[in-house]
Design a protein around this motif. Structure first.
Motif, PDB file in Angstrom:
ATOM      1  N   LEU A 125      13.447  48.781  46.009  1.00  0.00           N
ATOM      2  CA  LEU A 125      13.040  49.633  47.122  1.00  0.00           C
ATOM      3  C   LEU A 125      11.848  50.513  46.747  1.00  0.00           C
ATOM      4  O   LEU A 125      10.911  50.682  47.539  1.00  0.00           O
ATOM      5  CB  LEU A 125      14.213  50.504  47.568  1.00  0.00           C
ATOM      6  N   LEU A 176       8.380  50.267  48.843  1.00  0.00           N
ATOM      7  CA  LEU A 176       7.899  51.450  49.548  1.00  0.00           C
ATOM      8  C   LEU A 176       6.540  51.901  49.003  1.00  0.00           C
ATOM      9  O   LEU A 176       5.678  52.363  49.773  1.00  0.00           O
ATOM     10  CB  LEU A 176       8.924  52.580  49.438  1.00  0.00           C
ATOM     11  N   TYR A 205      15.598  48.882  53.370  1.00  0.00           N
ATOM     12  CA  TYR A 205      14.151  48.983  53.608  1.00  0.00           C
ATOM     13  C   TYR A 205      13.868  49.097  55.108  1.00  0.00           C
ATOM     14  O   TYR A 205      13.056  49.922  55.546  1.00  0.00           O
ATOM     15  CB  TYR A 205      13.443  47.755  53.029  1.00  0.00           C
ATOM     16  N   THR A 226      12.014  52.268  56.888  1.00  0.00           N
ATOM     17  CA  THR A 226      10.645  52.111  57.405  1.00  0.00           C
ATOM     18  C   THR A 226      10.590  51.649  58.857  1.00  0.00           C
ATOM     19  O   THR A 226       9.541  51.755  59.497  1.00  0.00           O
ATOM     20  CB  THR A 226       9.873  51.079  56.560  1.00  0.00           C
TER      21      THR A 226
END
Length: 442
Positions: free
Chosen positions: A19, A23, A418, A422
């Motif tokens: 992650l 990111l 994720y 996001t």
């Protein structure tokens, strides 16, 4: 540390490192912290001295086991599906340049008291001693249906809507007996228990296709690959990726305390008197124990041996699945074995794990069916850990690692987190041949 970040990640387990890498690639400002002075968290790899310290206190490993540094014992051992979502994630992020992989020799299943190679295609089904002559023909027909099935091409569906019929209903159309259903559902589709039989068949067919496609990718004896030097290399690979894209890493940070504002929303993390501000926190369950719930317990045995697992064709690396019905359990048992061929043990040594979801308080007796298949053992350790899942909150907490010895469910959890963080999906439509050149050397 007194800065503001988009996301703070606590813990350097594989899920957290993936992650952090994803990111950072997205352009988010990421701070990644760990209370330990090493990468990996629960999924770290230990050398012999560290293994003895963990399980035997001040005792030292015997000299006949070889140099400590030649051992990399994974605390969460899992093979990687050669055509699966972790490989796609590695290629998508270009982390493959930090790692080297080698194919796993064998994939086996325990059936009627014996170990058998898992057939993955119609051709292998015809050769398998798991089934009689007529059952082989029925199984071959089923494998052909699965191989030809294309979700986007109705002409391959044979009039069946796999989103509506259950796995049990699909399998019954081919007249397969219970033993065949057992190894297909658990050793090919890799379901952990029998709940899948009453669920839509599409998931089972997709899992079977992934298995056979992974086998065909390297024309080997199994659908799995594994990193040289063990899984400890994976978190570090994604940590490097995060650093390349501006991520900040701080190890050995004690007492990482997640801070909340008056509305109960995350506002930062404090360690050693300094507070880093943020809007989102990603962490493993140990950092926010009051925001997770216990959902189970994994029982595990670790064995060091001087030989491969018997009846696996002298395989230096192997997965062996013991389906629940074969043992009278509620869920499957898994045997994982790797050796010096993957640079995780000294020359001539093998490391085997027996793992299962704990169903009793007597872990040694519960794991005995798997341990009995290993043959003579030089050293044996027992371990267990609780499994946690996050409660619904504004924190993004990874689930604990399950008892399976493959990575599909692990990476599914990562990609789901994720998307929650996001609002986007990771595009894993990648050219898998991009990683093949380096891997095929093995």
């Amino acid at each position: 540390m007194d800065e503001e970040y988009d996301v703070i990640v606590l813990g350097t387990g594989l899920k957290e490192c993936i992650l952090s890498g994803l990111l950072s690639v997205d352009g988010l400002k990421v701070l990644h912290m760990d209370r330990n002075d090493y990468y990996g968290g629960e999924s770290t790899s230990l050398n012999l001295i560290q293994l003895w310290q963990k399980f035997r206190g001040n005792d030292k490993p015997p000299a006949h086991l070889g140099p400590s540094r030649d051992c990399n014992v994974d605390m969460v051992p899992k093979f990687i599906m050669a055509n699966g979502i972790l490989v796609r994630t590695l290629i998508h992020t270009d982390v493959t340049k930090y790692l080297s992989f080698k194919a796993v020799d064998g994939s086996y299943v325990f059936n009627k008291g014996k170990i058998h190679k898992v057939p993955a295609t119609d051709v292998e089904a015809l050769k398998s001693p798991l089934m009689g002559l007529f059952e082989k023909r029925r199984a071959r027909s089923f494998f052909i249906y699965v191989q030809n099935y294309d979700e986007n091409d109705p002409s391959t569906h044979q009039g069946l809507d796999l989103t509506r019929i259950t796995s049990r209903e699909l399998i019954s159309k081919y007249g397969l007996d219970d033993n065949t259903v057992d190894f297909i559902g658990h050793a090919v589709a890799l379901h952990r228990d029998d709940r899948y039989l009453n669920e839509p068949a599409l998931d089972t067919v997709k899992r079977m296709k992934l298995y056979s496609e992974s086998v065909l990718r390297f024309q080997g004896g199994s659908p799995y690959i594994y990193p040289l030097y063990g899984l400890g290399e994976l978190p570090q690979g994604f940590a490097r990726l995060s650093a390349v894209y501006g991520g900040t890493y701080m190890l050995n940070k004690p007492e990482c305390k997640v801070e909340f504002d008056m509305e109960g929303k995350v506002c930062g993390v404090t360690s050693e008197g300094e507070t880093a501000k943020c809007m989102k926190v990603v962490c493993d369950p140990s950092y926010l124990p009051n925001k997770v719930r216990k959902v189970g317990k994994v029982a595990r045995a670790i064995a060091i041996m001087s030989h491969p697992i018997p009846n696996t064709n002298e395989s230096h690396s192997v997965q062996l699945i013991l389906p629940q019905k074969q043992l009278g359990r509620k869920s499957d048992m898994y045997v994982f074995c790797c050796s010096y061929s993957h640079n995780v043990a000294p020359k001539g040594k093998y490391i085997a794990f027996v793992s299962a979801e704990a169903e009793t308080d007597n872990l040694e007796m519960e794991l005995k069916p798997g341990i009995d298949l290993l043959g003579p053992i030089d050293e044996l350790f027992f371990d267990s850990y609780d499994r946690f899942e996050p409660s619904l909150d504004n924190c993004f907490i990874s689930t604990s690692y399950d008892a399976t010895t493959h990575f599909e469910s692990t990476v599914t959890d990562v990609l789901s987190m994720y998307t929650m963080i996001t609002g986007k999906m990771v595009d894993l439509r990648v050219d898998l041949s991009a990683a093949s050149a380096a891997e095929e050397d093995y």
